[in-house]
Design a protein around this motif. Sequence first.
Motif, short mmCIF file in Angstrom:
data_model
loop_
_atom_site.label_atom_id
_atom_site.label_comp_id
_atom_site.label_asym_id
_atom_site.label_seq_id
_atom_site.Cartn_x
_atom_site.Cartn_y
_atom_site.Cartn_z
N VAL A 169 46.64 157.61 17.49
CA VAL A 169 45.65 157.63 18.57
C VAL A 169 44.66 158.77 18.39
CG1 VAL A 169 47.30 156.64 20.23
CG2 VAL A 169 47.04 159.12 20.07
N GLY A 170 43.51 158.60 19.00
CA GLY A 170 42.50 159.65 19.07
C GLY A 170 41.71 159.48 20.35
N SER A 171 40.96 160.47 20.71
CA SER A 171 40.18 160.41 21.95
C SER A 171 38.89 159.61 21.74
CB SER A 171 39.83 161.81 22.43
OG SER A 171 38.88 162.40 21.55
N PRO A 172 38.31 159.05 22.80
CA PRO A 172 37.00 158.38 22.68
C PRO A 172 35.94 159.31 22.11
CG PRO A 172 38.03 157.82 24.78
CD PRO A 172 38.87 158.91 24.16
N ASP A 173 36.02 160.59 22.48
CA ASP A 173 35.05 161.57 21.96
C ASP A 173 35.19 161.71 20.45
OD1 ASP A 173 33.17 163.92 22.16
OD2 ASP A 173 34.96 164.96 21.43
N TYR A 174 36.43 161.74 19.95
CA TYR A 174 36.62 161.85 18.51
C TYR A 174 36.05 160.63 17.79
CZ TYR A 174 38.80 162.21 13.95
OH TYR A 174 38.99 162.28 12.58
N PHE A 175 36.31 159.44 18.33
CA PHE A 175 35.82 158.23 17.66
C PHE A 175 34.32 158.03 17.84
CE2 PHE A 175 40.37 156.82 17.93
CZ PHE A 175 40.58 156.81 16.57
N ILE A 232 49.60 166.16 21.99
CA ILE A 232 48.89 165.16 22.80
C ILE A 232 47.68 165.78 23.48
CG2 ILE A 232 49.09 163.63 24.80
CD1 ILE A 232 52.05 163.22 23.96
N ASP A 233 47.82 166.99 24.01
CA ASP A 233 46.68 167.69 24.63
C ASP A 233 45.57 167.91 23.61
OD1 ASP A 233 47.80 167.82 27.12
OD2 ASP A 233 48.60 169.85 26.88
N ALA A 234 45.96 168.27 22.37
CA ALA A 234 44.96 168.49 21.33
C ALA A 234 44.21 167.20 21.03
CB ALA A 234 45.63 169.03 20.08
N ALA A 235 44.93 166.08 20.99
CA ALA A 235 44.28 164.78 20.75
C ALA A 235 43.34 164.44 21.90
CB ALA A 235 45.33 163.69 20.58
N LEU A 236 43.77 164.68 23.14
CA LEU A 236 42.91 164.42 24.30
C LEU A 236 41.63 165.25 24.25
CD1 LEU A 236 45.64 164.29 27.10
CD2 LEU A 236 44.14 162.40 26.44
N ASN A 237 41.73 166.44 23.67
CA ASN A 237 40.57 167.33 23.57
C ASN A 237 39.72 167.07 22.34
OD1 ASN A 237 41.08 168.77 25.96
ND2 ASN A 237 42.58 170.07 24.93
N GLY A 238 40.03 165.99 21.60
CA GLY A 238 39.19 165.59 20.49
C GLY A 238 39.38 166.35 19.21
N LEU A 239 40.54 167.04 19.05
CA LEU A 239 40.76 167.82 17.83
C LEU A 239 41.14 166.96 16.64
CD1 LEU A 239 42.63 171.04 19.04
CD2 LEU A 239 40.25 170.78 18.34
N GLY A 240 41.48 165.69 16.87
CA GLY A 240 41.82 164.83 15.76
C GLY A 240 42.74 163.71 16.16
#
Length: 297
Positions: A169-175, A232-240
């Motif tokens: 998974v990744g955040s919408p911001d990352y994608f 999971i918090d890092a993924a939510l924040n768009g780190l990868g």
Amino acid sequence: MRRDELGDLSAFLAVAEERSFTRAAARLGTSQSSLSHTVRRLEERMGVRLLTRTTRNVAPTEAGEQLLDTLRPAFNDIEERISAIGALRQRPAGTVRLTASPHPAASIVMPAASRLMAEYPDVKIEISVDLRLTDIVAERYDAGIRLGEQVEKDMVAVRIGPDLRMAVVGSPDYFARHPKPKTPHELTRHSCINLRLPTLGGLYAWEFERKGRPLNVRVDGQFICNETSMIIDAALNGLGLTCLPEDLFGTLVAEGRLVRVLEDWCPPFPGYHLYYPSRRQTSPAFRLLVEALRYRE
């Protein structure tokens, strides 16, 4: 054998297993100085050094290892037989000690344990939450809870949860900034959040499978952690991107806060199981907990 000699042997066993006078004293409910005196008395009586002591560590000598190998099964057998005698009581009673990783401890064990303890006031349950693959025999746990594929073949395994799947998974911001990977090979071009494994300290290699063919991918990125909630918090924040069991994400994917990719590369695998030695004589309290945790589809 005199009663004090049996107590001295029990004291030595605790120190040898804990590799620490401090932890052994806490386990036995005595003082460190008293425990040290007891072990010295045993060594003097036997005429051989049983423990090597340094400022940082306590370890059995060769003679101590031989005595430990003799005492451990004997004391385990005594405890099991005493538990079996206690089982003749009308009401189930006693302490059940478990080791489990954080997620199944909170989501599976605690709800079942809470109901069981409310119904049986004389039953006590101790849960040690740990990501390590604990040796439940050496550390004197009644059972452990881990993923099915991590359970040794000589253990009795009881399924306590459904099959799981990994999820990338990744955040919408990352994608919004990076294209979605269509195959696991493309992950090498992405920033990925790595999980540091607790047992040997290596990094988790992301595991995939398609049409029966497995594929492991070593990924790279800016952030590494050994705690899944922080990942999971890092993924939510768009780190990868991150790859973890899908049940850890809760409703985050359904709510659109995380976007899942490579789903067709992530087949199901055996979920959480409770495991314990096949030779163990189980108490009524333990059997009640097993039935409370047993997964029923």
